[in-house]
Design a protein around this motif. Sequence first.
Motif, PDB file in Angstrom:
ATOM      1  N   LEU A 100       0.752  -1.217  -0.064  1.00 25.39           N
ATOM      2  CA  LEU A 100      -0.083  -0.150   0.246  1.00 25.39           C
ATOM      3  C   LEU A 100       0.921   1.375   0.035  1.00 25.39           C
ATOM      4  CD1 LEU A 100      -3.461  -0.973   2.728  1.00 25.39           C
ATOM      5  CD2 LEU A 100      -3.446  -0.373   0.464  1.00 25.39           C
ATOM      6  N   GLY A 101       2.378   0.999   0.298  1.00 21.80           N
ATOM      7  CA  GLY A 101       3.051   2.113   1.093  1.00 21.80           C
ATOM      8  C   GLY A 101       3.897   2.712  -0.706  1.00 21.80           C
ATOM      9  N   LEU A 102       4.003   1.149  -0.979  1.00 23.97           N
ATOM     10  CA  LEU A 102       4.749   1.266  -2.579  1.00 23.97           C
ATOM     11  C   LEU A 102       3.965   1.907  -3.615  1.00 23.97           C
ATOM     12  CD1 LEU A 102       5.733  -1.928  -2.532  1.00 23.97           C
ATOM     13  CD2 LEU A 102       7.458   0.346  -2.382  1.00 23.97           C
ATOM     14  N   ALA A 103       2.343   2.029  -3.594  1.00 19.92           N
ATOM     15  CA  ALA A 103       1.448   2.895  -4.969  1.00 19.92           C
ATOM     16  C   ALA A 103       1.045   4.255  -3.708  1.00 19.92           C
ATOM     17  CB  ALA A 103      -0.005   1.622  -4.450  1.00 19.92           C
ATOM     18  N   GLN A 104       1.025   4.530  -2.872  1.00 23.66           N
ATOM     19  CA  GLN A 104       0.995   5.278  -2.180  1.00 23.66           C
ATOM     20  C   GLN A 104       2.270   6.746  -2.197  1.00 23.66           C
ATOM     21  OE1 GLN A 104       0.347   6.328   2.092  1.00 23.66           O
ATOM     22  NE2 GLN A 104      -0.216   8.213   1.891  1.00 23.66           N
ATOM     23  N   ASP A 105       3.403   6.177  -2.301  1.00 22.72           N
ATOM     24  CA  ASP A 105       4.259   6.542  -3.200  1.00 22.72           C
ATOM     25  C   ASP A 105       5.029   6.288  -4.455  1.00 22.72           C
ATOM     26  OD1 ASP A 105       4.620   7.111  -0.708  1.00 22.72           O
ATOM     27  OD2 ASP A 105       6.102   6.477   0.148  1.00 22.72           O
ATOM     28  N   ARG A 106       3.594   5.920  -5.265  1.00 24.14           N
ATOM     29  CA  ARG A 106       3.956   5.813  -6.720  1.00 24.14           C
ATOM     30  C   ARG A 106       5.804   5.341  -7.372  1.00 24.14           C
ATOM     31  NH1 ARG A 106      -0.042   7.050 -10.039  1.00 24.14           N
ATOM     32  NH2 ARG A 106      -2.306   8.306  -9.165  1.00 24.14           N
ATOM     33  N   VAL A 107       5.647   4.109  -6.547  1.00 26.39           N
ATOM     34  CA  VAL A 107       7.220   3.822  -6.902  1.00 26.39           C
ATOM     35  C   VAL A 107       6.920   2.546  -7.704  1.00 26.39           C
ATOM     36  CG1 VAL A 107       8.486   1.809  -5.747  1.00 26.39           C
ATOM     37  CG2 VAL A 107       8.065   3.711  -4.059  1.00 26.39           C
TER      38      VAL A 107
END
Length: 273
Positions: A100-107
């Motif tokens: 979810l964090g990867l998605a939020q930070d658009r990694v």
Amino acid sequence: CRCCADSRRHSSILYNILRSDERTAWPAGQGPRRGQASRGCPCGSRRRVALRSPQVACKAASAVLVKTLRFVQNVPCFQELPLDEQLLLVRSCWAPLLVLGLAQDRVHFETVESAEPSMLHRILTTRRQGEQPPPRGRAPGQPHHGPGGGGGPHLPSAGEIQAIKGFLAKCWSLDISTKEYAYLKGTVLFNPDLPGLQCTQYIEGLQREAQQALNEHVRLIHRGDEARFAKLNVVLSLLRSINANVIAELFFRPIIGAVNMDDMLLEMLCAKL
């Protein structure tokens, strides 16, 4: 799968040469069973892959992990739980929270197919060494490590990576807001169904509150999109298809090596991030 079917005719010269070498290399009665694939499945979803730019991707994932654990530490209700309960929750949900964090930070990250020794290379190598051919997917001379051991990397498959990328694409297509991500993370963090939890009812109430807050936020901000709450819950369901071991091997094994992921999480959780 159909792509694993042997398309070569058994009468071909190359086939007979390889079969002859394979019978010589395998001890009697220990060769592969009839019908078992003797070479890598050409099916794209089973190919083993690695990060194209591991330094960049691993650094980005590590930064997201630090943010994720900082988020968890800053949730007041989480801090009120006993330490054992906190550790149990984090061990079970760190991977979905990270994604979810990867998605939020658009990694974004790219992978490349990992070269695997061919059957002929394995046979010739083991014949020179006088050893039994190693299992498929492990290079000759590479030691075997169990699930909890710290050895060489167990590279994820292209299908497993596609599940992660599909999840990221779904999140990006919904243009999820910061508050929505926070409520989704709260729903994931407070999972009352984990075996061994003692504060089950309290944790279940926290998860219910996170879902209720998400629903109220969606109705307030997205009044014209009655299906958005359901779409966000679909995002949560997609997280179940993502394996925590895949996340660990892909993003963190190149950094931490043989260090146990649970030990690292414990150290980070108890530190002031």
